[in-house]
Design a protein around this motif. Structure first.
Motif, PDB file in Angstrom:
ATOM      1  N   LEU A 146      32.407  34.770  27.738  1.00  0.00           N
ATOM      2  CA  LEU A 146      32.382  34.699  29.200  1.00  0.00           C
ATOM      3  C   LEU A 146      30.970  34.919  29.732  1.00  0.00           C
ATOM      4  O   LEU A 146      30.566  34.295  30.710  1.00  0.00           O
ATOM      5  CB  LEU A 146      33.339  35.729  29.803  1.00  0.00           C
ATOM      6  CG  LEU A 146      34.812  35.342  29.700  1.00  0.00           C
ATOM      7  CD1 LEU A 146      35.698  36.443  30.227  1.00  0.00           C
ATOM      8  CD2 LEU A 146      35.083  34.051  30.448  1.00  0.00           C
ATOM      9  N   GLN A 147      30.216  35.789  29.045  1.00  0.00           N
ATOM     10  CA  GLN A 147      28.824  35.973  29.466  1.00  0.00           C
ATOM     11  C   GLN A 147      28.059  34.657  29.343  1.00  0.00           C
ATOM     12  O   GLN A 147      27.349  34.251  30.257  1.00  0.00           O
ATOM     13  CB  GLN A 147      28.167  37.050  28.607  1.00  0.00           C
ATOM     14  CG  GLN A 147      26.840  37.506  29.170  1.00  0.00           C
ATOM     15  CD  GLN A 147      26.108  38.416  28.206  1.00  0.00           C
ATOM     16  OE1 GLN A 147      25.589  37.960  27.205  1.00  0.00           O
ATOM     17  NE2 GLN A 147      26.089  39.702  28.500  1.00  0.00           N
ATOM     18  N   LEU A 148      28.273  33.967  28.214  1.00  0.00           N
ATOM     19  CA  LEU A 148      27.628  32.660  28.012  1.00  0.00           C
ATOM     20  C   LEU A 148      28.023  31.681  29.100  1.00  0.00           C
ATOM     21  O   LEU A 148      27.181  31.029  29.717  1.00  0.00           O
ATOM     22  CB  LEU A 148      28.059  32.073  26.661  1.00  0.00           C
ATOM     23  CG  LEU A 148      27.259  32.405  25.426  1.00  0.00           C
ATOM     24  CD1 LEU A 148      27.850  31.705  24.227  1.00  0.00           C
ATOM     25  CD2 LEU A 148      25.818  31.963  25.626  1.00  0.00           C
ATOM     26  N   VAL A 149      29.342  31.589  29.339  1.00  0.00           N
ATOM     27  CA  VAL A 149      29.848  30.594  30.290  1.00  0.00           C
ATOM     28  C   VAL A 149      29.339  30.889  31.695  1.00  0.00           C
ATOM     29  O   VAL A 149      28.868  29.992  32.397  1.00  0.00           O
ATOM     30  CB  VAL A 149      31.390  30.574  30.261  1.00  0.00           C
ATOM     31  CG1 VAL A 149      31.940  29.774  31.419  1.00  0.00           C
ATOM     32  CG2 VAL A 149      31.885  30.002  28.944  1.00  0.00           C
ATOM     33  N   PHE A 150      29.406  32.160  32.089  1.00  0.00           N
ATOM     34  CA  PHE A 150      29.008  32.484  33.461  1.00  0.00           C
ATOM     35  C   PHE A 150      27.505  32.372  33.656  1.00  0.00           C
ATOM     36  O   PHE A 150      27.036  32.151  34.772  1.00  0.00           O
ATOM     37  CB  PHE A 150      29.509  33.880  33.854  1.00  0.00           C
ATOM     38  CG  PHE A 150      30.919  33.851  34.364  1.00  0.00           C
ATOM     39  CD1 PHE A 150      31.977  33.707  33.492  1.00  0.00           C
ATOM     40  CD2 PHE A 150      31.184  33.929  35.720  1.00  0.00           C
ATOM     41  CE1 PHE A 150      33.273  33.651  33.956  1.00  0.00           C
ATOM     42  CE2 PHE A 150      32.483  33.870  36.194  1.00  0.00           C
ATOM     43  CZ  PHE A 150      33.526  33.738  35.312  1.00  0.00           C
ATOM     44  N   GLY A 159      24.434  31.950  37.918  1.00  0.00           N
ATOM     45  CA  GLY A 159      23.775  32.291  36.656  1.00  0.00           C
ATOM     46  C   GLY A 159      23.132  33.655  36.701  1.00  0.00           C
ATOM     47  O   GLY A 159      23.667  34.601  37.295  1.00  0.00           O
ATOM     48  N   SER A 160      21.956  33.769  36.088  1.00  0.00           N
ATOM     49  CA  SER A 160      21.307  35.084  36.027  1.00  0.00           C
ATOM     50  C   SER A 160      20.603  35.435  37.337  1.00  0.00           C
ATOM     51  O   SER A 160      20.044  36.516  37.461  1.00  0.00           O
ATOM     52  CB  SER A 160      20.336  35.148  34.853  1.00  0.00           C
ATOM     53  OG  SER A 160      20.144  33.887  34.290  1.00  0.00           O
ATOM     54  N   ASN A 161      20.607  34.498  38.319  1.00  0.00           N
ATOM     55  CA  ASN A 161      20.064  34.878  39.622  1.00  0.00           C
ATOM     56  C   ASN A 161      21.003  35.809  40.363  1.00  0.00           C
ATOM     57  O   ASN A 161      20.618  36.439  41.338  1.00  0.00           O
ATOM     58  CB  ASN A 161      19.840  33.634  40.482  1.00  0.00           C
ATOM     59  CG  ASN A 161      18.727  32.789  39.909  1.00  0.00           C
ATOM     60  OD1 ASN A 161      17.846  33.305  39.239  1.00  0.00           O
ATOM     61  ND2 ASN A 161      18.789  31.495  40.159  1.00  0.00           N
ATOM     62  N   GLY A 162      22.240  35.854  39.889  1.00  0.00           N
ATOM     63  CA  GLY A 162      23.216  36.722  40.530  1.00  0.00           C
ATOM     64  C   GLY A 162      23.985  36.017  41.619  1.00  0.00           C
ATOM     65  O   GLY A 162      23.639  34.905  42.045  1.00  0.00           O
ATOM     66  N   ASP A 255      26.019  39.972  38.358  1.00  0.00           N
ATOM     67  CA  ASP A 255      25.164  39.316  37.374  1.00  0.00           C
ATOM     68  C   ASP A 255      25.924  39.301  36.046  1.00  0.00           C
ATOM     69  O   ASP A 255      26.423  40.349  35.618  1.00  0.00           O
ATOM     70  CB  ASP A 255      23.861  40.122  37.244  1.00  0.00           C
ATOM     71  CG  ASP A 255      22.848  39.444  36.326  1.00  0.00           C
ATOM     72  OD1 ASP A 255      23.295  38.747  35.381  1.00  0.00           O
ATOM     73  OD2 ASP A 255      21.645  39.619  36.537  1.00  0.00           O
ATOM     74  N   PRO A 256      26.011  38.118  35.401  1.00  0.00           N
ATOM     75  CA  PRO A 256      26.809  38.038  34.162  1.00  0.00           C
ATOM     76  C   PRO A 256      26.392  39.070  33.117  1.00  0.00           C
ATOM     77  O   PRO A 256      27.212  39.595  32.381  1.00  0.00           O
ATOM     78  CB  PRO A 256      26.539  36.626  33.650  1.00  0.00           C
ATOM     79  CG  PRO A 256      26.084  35.867  34.809  1.00  0.00           C
ATOM     80  CD  PRO A 256      25.453  36.820  35.763  1.00  0.00           C
ATOM     81  N   PHE A 260      29.704  41.090  32.228  1.00  0.00           N
ATOM     82  CA  PHE A 260      30.308  40.792  30.925  1.00  0.00           C
ATOM     83  C   PHE A 260      29.459  41.439  29.839  1.00  0.00           C
ATOM     84  O   PHE A 260      28.702  40.783  29.142  1.00  0.00           O
ATOM     85  CB  PHE A 260      30.418  39.283  30.726  1.00  0.00           C
ATOM     86  CG  PHE A 260      31.267  38.640  31.773  1.00  0.00           C
ATOM     87  CD1 PHE A 260      32.643  38.780  31.741  1.00  0.00           C
ATOM     88  CD2 PHE A 260      30.699  37.923  32.800  1.00  0.00           C
ATOM     89  CE1 PHE A 260      33.427  38.212  32.710  1.00  0.00           C
ATOM     90  CE2 PHE A 260      31.478  37.347  33.781  1.00  0.00           C
ATOM     91  CZ  PHE A 260      32.845  37.488  33.735  1.00  0.00           C
ATOM     92  N   ASP A 261      29.599  42.750  29.729  1.00  0.00           N
ATOM     93  CA  ASP A 261      28.723  43.517  28.867  1.00  0.00           C
ATOM     94  C   ASP A 261      29.584  44.325  27.893  1.00  0.00           C
ATOM     95  O   ASP A 261      30.446  45.093  28.320  1.00  0.00           O
ATOM     96  CB  ASP A 261      27.882  44.446  29.757  1.00  0.00           C
ATOM     97  CG  ASP A 261      26.820  45.178  28.957  1.00  0.00           C
ATOM     98  OD1 ASP A 261      26.745  44.949  27.749  1.00  0.00           O
ATOM     99  OD2 ASP A 261      26.083  45.974  29.559  1.00  0.00           O
TER     100      ASP A 261
END
Lengths: 377, 295
Positions: A146-150, A159-162, A255-256, A260-261
Motif C-alpha cells: 500500500l505504501q508503494l501504491v499510494f 504521493g510523497s507531497n502529501g 503522507d504514505p 503505511f509504516d
C-alpha cells in the motif's frame, strides 16, 4: 413453581469463571471504563499548553489503535504487524471522500471505515488460510504494497507531497480544535473498549480465545476457527480504520511514508504487549507509556534515529522478559497481598458443594436426570 | 513496440537480479526451516553488511568485496548468538509470533544505529568498473550486476554442497525435518540450529556486499527488501531452499520485465501480487513440502 427455575439460573453462574458471578461483576468493567474515561477527560483542563493537548490527542489515538488491534491480537494470539494499513486506508479514504464529494466529514469517516472493513475481507481470507508465519508475512506485505501504491498513484493521493485534508470545523482556533478532537477520540476509545469487553464475554470471544490457547483442539471441538478469526480481523480493521479517519480529520496532512509504516504497526504491537494483551486496559496502559516516550524522543532527539533504537530495545525487552505485559505483573503482585487462594480451582470447595446441593434439590423436585446435571461442574 | 534487444536485455538483467534474490531468500527460508522463525531482521543485516562494505571501501580504497573476509565470519557468529541466546529463550508455543517481534526489534535497532552512525544520507560506492558494461548479443549488461550474480551463485552453490555433502549438512537437514528424531540419533540440535542460523546470516553478509556494488544504500532500505524476500519464500514454499531459489529467479525476471511497461515502482508490486495469489490458490507454496502445509 420457583424450584423449577433454579437449574436455569444456575447455568450461567457455573459458566461464568469470575468469582462471585452474576451481574454485579459483569457491570464492574463497564463502571471501570467510565471511571478511566472520566479521569482521562481531565487532561484538556490541566494541559499547560496546546502542544501538550495535541500530544494527548496523539496518545489517545494510539490507545484507540492498540485497543482495536487487541481485538485480533489479544483474543486470537495472531500478531498483526499490518494494522497500519487499515489505519492508512481509513485516513486516506476519509480524506479523499471529504475532498472529492459533498459528504459531511464524519459520514465520510464512517463510509471509509466500512470500505476498509470490506477490503479486509479478502486480505484476512488470504492471511488466515494458513497458520502463524504466513499471517505475519501477509500483514507486513500489505503495508509495504500500500505504501508503494499510494506513493505511485500521485494524481489521486498526492504521493510523497502529501494530501491536505480540509478541516471539519474550519471556524475553530487550533487549541479548540485539539480540545474537541481530544473528546472525540476519548469517546471513540470508550466505544472500542466497550466492544472489546462485549467480545470478551461473548461466545464469539470464547471461540477466539480457544484459537489462542490451542487452535487444533478448538477446531476438533467444532469451533469454526477460520470464520471466527476472519470476523475478528475485520472488526479489528474496522475500528482501526475509524481511528485512522479520525486522525486524518484531526491532523489534516497525510503522507504514505507515515501512514503505511511497518514501524507504526510494530509500535502498536509494542503498546499492546507492554500493557498486556489479555487485559481490557492493557493496550491503553501501553499506549500511554510508549506514546509518551515516543513524544519525548521526538521532542528531545528530533530527527536522529535514536527513537528507533529505543523502541527496538524496549520491544526486545518486553518480548524476552515481559511477554505477558506489565498488568500481569501488577496483578500477581496484588495477588500476593490478598488472602491466599485455597484451591487452584476457580470455584472454591464450598461454592461447589453449595451448587451440588442446590442441583440435587432441584433434581429431586423436578425429577430431572442427574447425569445431565453433572456436565456443568 | 518494445524491441527484441531490450526484451533480451531485461531477461538477462532479471536472471542476474533473481540470482541475488535467490541467495538472500535462501537464508530467510533456512531460518524458517530450522526454527519456524520469520526473521525480519534478515534484510536489516543485509543493509548492515552493505554499509560495512561501503565503509571499508571508502576507508581503505580497496574493493568492497574484500570486506567479506571480516563480515562473513562476524555475521556467522552474530547469527549463532541470536539463535542461542535470544530466540531459544522464547516459549515454544508462541515462538512464531514472538520471534517476529524480537527480530523486528533487532531490525529497528540496526536501522536506528545505522542512521545515528552514518545519518540518513544516501551512499554509493565509487568503483573503477562501476559504470562499465559488457556487450552480450547486443544487450548491455553492467559489470557490477554480473559480479554480484557470480558471488550469489557461488555462495548458493557452496551452501548447496554444504547441506548435501557434509556431515554437518546432513545433521542440519535432519534437524529441519524432525527435531526429536534428530536428537534421538545423537545430533546436538541446539548447536546445529545455532550453526544453521549463522549460515543464514552469512548469506546476508554476502548479499549485502553484492548489493553495495550496485545500489544506493540508506538505513531504511531494508523495508524495500524484506517484502520481496518474504513473498519469495512463501511462493516457493516456506522452508524449501530450492523452492525459494526458483521463485526468486522467476519473480526476479518478472520484476525486471515488467519494468518496461510499468516503471520500477509498479513493477515491484508483482511480489506482493504473487504472495496474495499464492496464499489464495496454494497456501503451502508451489514447491513447499509437508513443512509448509502447516504454516
Amino acid at each position: 413453581m420457583p424450584s423449577a427455575s433454579s437449574p436455569v439460573t444456575l447455568a450461567p453462574t457455573t459458566r461464568s469463571p469470575a468469582a462471585g458471578g452474576g451481574s454485579p461483576s459483569r457491570l464492574r468493567p463497564v463502571v471501570t471504563i467510565a471511571v478511566v474515561i472520566a479521569v482521562l477527560a481531565f487532561w484538556p483542563s490541566i494541559a499547560p499548553n496546546p502542544y501538550m493537548l495535541s500530544a494527548g490527542v496523539v496518545v489517545l489515538n494510539y490507545a484507540v489503535f492498540a485497543t482495536a488491534w487487541n481485538i485480533m491480537g489479544g483474543f486470537t494470539g495472531y500478531i498483526s504487524l499490518g494494522h497500519a494499513a487499515f489505519f492508512g486506508l481509513g485516513a486516506y479514504g476519509t480524506a479523499l471522500l471529504v475532498i472529492h464529494t459533498e459528504i459531511p466529514p464524519f459520514l465520510a469517516l464512517a463510509l471509509a471505515a466500512v470500505a476498509t472493513a470490506v477490503i479486509a475481507i479478502p486480505v484476512g481470507f488470504a492471511a488466515l488460510r494458513v497458520r502463524g508465519a504466513s499471517f505475519v508475512i501477509v500483514t507486513i506485505a500489505l503495508v509495504l504494497v500500500l505504501q508503494l501504491v499510494f506513493q505511485s498513484a500521485r494524481s489521486v493521493t498526492g504521493g510523497s507531497n502529501g494530501l491536505v485534508v480540509p478541516r471539519p470545523f474550519p471556524d475553530l482556533l487550533r487549541p479548540e480544535h485539539h480540545r474537541l478532537f481530544f473528546f472525540l477520540f476519548l469517546g471513540l476509545l470508550a466505544l472500542v473498549l466497550l466492544a472489546w469487553l462485549v467480545i470478551d464475554y461473548s461466545r464469539f470471544g470464547a471461540g477466539l480465545k480457544a484459537v489462542r490457547e490451542d487452535e487444533d483442539k478448538a477446531e476438533s471441538l467444532g469451533v469454526p476457527t477460520g470464520r471466527l478469526k476472519l470476523v475478528a480481523f475485520i472488526l479489528s480493521a474496522f475500528f482501526v480504520a475509524v481511528a485512522g479517519g479520525m486522525y486524518g480529520l484531526w491532523f489534516g496532512d497525510l503522507d504514505p511514508i507515515f501512514q503505511f509504516d511497518v514501524v507504526l504497526g510494530s509500535n502498536i504491537v509494542l503498546m499492546a504487549l507492554l500493557g498486556g494483551v489479555r487485559y481490557l486496559f492493557g493496550p491503553l496502559v501501553g499506549a500511554i507509556v510508549v506514546g509518551v516516550a515516543l513524544e519525548y524522543f521526538v521532542l528531545n532527539y528530533g530527527e536522529t534515529q535514536f527513537h528507533l533504537v529505543a523502541t527496538g530495545l524496549l520491544l526486545a525487552v518486553v518480548v524476552l522478559f515481559l511477554p505477558d505485559g506489565v498488568l500481569t505483573g501488577v496483578h500477581q503482585l496484588l495477588q500476593r497481598f490478598r488472602p491466599q487462594a485455597t484451591s487452584i480451582r476457580e470455584l472454591s470447595a464450598e461454592d461447589l458443594r453449595a451448587q451440588q446441593d442446590e442441583r440435587a434439590t432441584a433434581d429431586a423436585t423436578t425429577g430431572a436426570d442427574p447425569a445431565t446435571g453433572k456436565e456443568g461442574s | 513496440m518494445v524491441s527484441g534487444a531490450l526484451l533480451f536485455q531485461s531477461l538477462i538483467l532479471g536472471i542476474l537480479l533473481g540470482g541475488l534474490y535467490a541467495l538472500l531468500a535462501a537464508g530467510l527460508t533456512l531460518y524458517f526451516g530450522i526454527m519456524r522463525v520469520v526473521m525480519l531482521a534478515h534484510s536489516a543485516f543485509i543493509i548492515l553488511s552493505a554499509y560495512l562494505a561501503w565503509r571499508f571501501a571508502t576507508l581503505t580504497g580497496l574493493d568492497p568485496l574484500l570486506s567479506l573476509v571480516v563480515t562473513v565470519p562476524l555475521f556467522f557468529l552474530i547469527g549463532f548468538a541470536i539463535q542461542r541466546w535470544l530466540l531459544s529463550r522464547l516459549r515454544p508455543a508462541t515462538m512464531t509470533m514472538m520471534s517476529v517481534l524480537l527480530t523486528i526489534a533487532i531490525a529497528l535497532i540496526i536501522e536506528g544505529l545505522l542512521g545515528m552512525a552514518f545519518t540518513g544520507t544516501q551512499r554509493r560506492i565509487n568503483l573503477p568498473y562501476g559504470s562499465s558494461s559488457v556487450n552480450l548479443f547486443g544487450a548491455a549488461i553492467p559489470v557490477v550486476q554480473i559480479v554480484s550474480f557470480a558471488l550469489a551463485a557461488l555462495s548458493l552453490a557452496a551452501l548447496y554442497l554444504l547441506l548435501k555433502k557434509t556431515r554437518f549438512g546432513r545433521a542440519l537437514r535432519a534437524t529441519i525435518q524432525h527435531k526429536e528424531a534428530a536428537q534421538l540419533v545423537g545430533i546436538d540440535t541446539a548447536k546445529v540450529s545455532g550453526y544453521g542460523f549463522g549460515l543464514g546470516l552469512a548469506t546476508a553478509a554476502v548479499g549485502g556486499a553484492a548489493l553495495s556494488l550496485q545500489a544506493t544504500i540508506y538505513p531504511s532500505l531494508h523495508w524495500h527488501w524484506i517484502g520481496p524476500l518474504m513473498a519469495i519464500i512463501v511462493v516457493g514454499g516456506l522452508g524449501s531452499i530450492p523452492g525459494a531459489a526458483l521463485a526468486a529467479l522467476l519473480l526476479g525476471i518478472m520484476r525486471v520485465m515488467l519494468e518496461i511497461p510499468m516503471g520500477p515502482t509498479w513493477a515491484q508490486t508483482i511480489f506482493y501480487l504473487a504472495l496474495f495469489l499464492t496464499l489464495m490458490v496454494r497456501p503451502q507454496g508451489f514447491f513447499g513440502g509437508r513443512l509448509a502445509q502447516r504454516f
